[in-house]
Design an enzyme around this catalytic site. Sequence first.
Site, mmCIF file in Angstrom:
data_model
loop_
_atom_site.group_PDB
_atom_site.id
_atom_site.type_symbol
_atom_site.label_atom_id
_atom_site.label_comp_id
_atom_site.label_asym_id
_atom_site.label_seq_id
_atom_site.Cartn_x
_atom_site.Cartn_y
_atom_site.Cartn_z
ATOM 1 C CB SER A 61 -0.919 0.019 1.220
ATOM 2 O OG SER A 61 -1.589 -1.202 1.352
HETATM 3 N N1 SAH Z 1 -1.006 -4.890 3.958
HETATM 4 C C1 SAH Z 1 -0.185 -5.209 2.821
HETATM 5 C C2 SAH Z 1 -0.835 -4.902 1.480
HETATM 6 C C3 SAH Z 1 -1.959 -5.797 1.227
HETATM 7 S S1 SAH Z 1 -2.348 -6.106 -0.448
HETATM 8 C C4 SAH Z 1 1.186 -4.576 2.912
HETATM 9 O O1 SAH Z 1 1.466 -3.875 3.899
HETATM 10 O O2 SAH Z 1 2.004 -4.802 2.023
HETATM 11 C C5 SAH Z 1 -3.766 -7.111 -0.123
HETATM 12 C C6 SAH Z 1 -3.451 -8.508 0.305
HETATM 13 O O3 SAH Z 1 -4.662 -9.117 0.681
HETATM 14 C C7 SAH Z 1 -2.858 -9.370 -0.812
HETATM 15 O O4 SAH Z 1 -1.618 -9.864 -0.429
HETATM 16 C C8 SAH Z 1 -3.880 -10.487 -0.978
HETATM 17 O O5 SAH Z 1 -3.290 -11.756 -1.237
HETATM 18 C C9 SAH Z 1 -4.566 -10.490 0.364
HETATM 19 N N2 SAH Z 1 -5.912 -11.076 0.386
HETATM 20 C C10 SAH Z 1 -6.919 -10.903 -0.487
HETATM 21 N N3 SAH Z 1 -7.996 -11.623 -0.117
HETATM 22 C C11 SAH Z 1 -7.655 -12.260 1.037
HETATM 23 C C12 SAH Z 1 -8.337 -13.143 1.914
HETATM 24 N N4 SAH Z 1 -9.601 -13.547 1.719
HETATM 25 N N5 SAH Z 1 -7.671 -13.601 2.992
HETATM 26 C C13 SAH Z 1 -6.386 -13.232 3.234
HETATM 27 N N6 SAH Z 1 -5.694 -12.395 2.442
HETATM 28 C C14 SAH Z 1 -6.317 -11.908 1.360
#
Ligand code: SAH
Length: 214
Positions: A61
């Site tokens: 992010s």
């Molecule tokens: N917080 C992260 C950025 C997140 S990007 C950082 O600091 O880098 C969003 C993430 O959510 C992705 O890695 C994706 O794989 C995950 N995601 C999406 N759906 C999900 C679910 N149902 N359960 C767990 N993770 C999920």
Amino acid sequence: MTVSAEDKMQFLFALRSRGVTDARVLTAMEEIDRGLFVRGLFAERAYEDMPLPIACGQTISQPSVVGLMTQALELNPRDKVLEIGTGSGYQAAILSKLVRRVYTVDRHRRLVREAKAIFEALDLGNITTMTADGSHGLPDQAPFDRIIVTAAAEDPPGPLLAQLKIGGIMMVPVGQSDAVQTLIRVRRTEDGFDYEELRPVRFVPLLEGLGKEA
Ligand code: SAH
């Protein structure tokens, strides 16, 4: 890669000018090197205020969004926090500096493995990682003081609301998956939930099940 003092100063300045004013949050963001969470050429842009690509087609992010979400969680040092969407691990690392314990979940095994290696290298011993579909939360560890969802949901997932303590706060981007979403702050009260719309954001979607390569 080493970060110049000037890059770091500009980074903190950009965070402040975009509304990240909480001193503890800024200190945590100064301590955790975002460059460790971004691979290859993109690492050179780690101190710019923009989202960047990571493995598995996901994104780390934008730092100001990480800061604003962290600040809006109104964290207490004794809190137990659940993060859904480990991604690079950057947000979890920031949280780990501010609270007692962090549980972070991602549906991609590879992302969890890589983030865990960074947490170990940084000696962030209060983070527990897990590969799972986070929309179900972590019933065994519930309830949580705070929950942060870093992928966009169509609605705040019911199991996560159920795993929030009374008095607890959850941040979640809500909206259609590839459009702009609204960052929502949910507060659990004695009688139910209060919802507050904070700002437009753009996150990757919250998907069901585990990642295919897992
Ligand atoms: N917080 C992260 C950025 C997140 S990007 C950082 O600091 O880098 C969003 C993430 O959510 C992705 O890695 C994706 O794989 C995950 N995601 C999406 N759906 C999900 C679910 N149902 N359960 C767990 N993770 C999920």
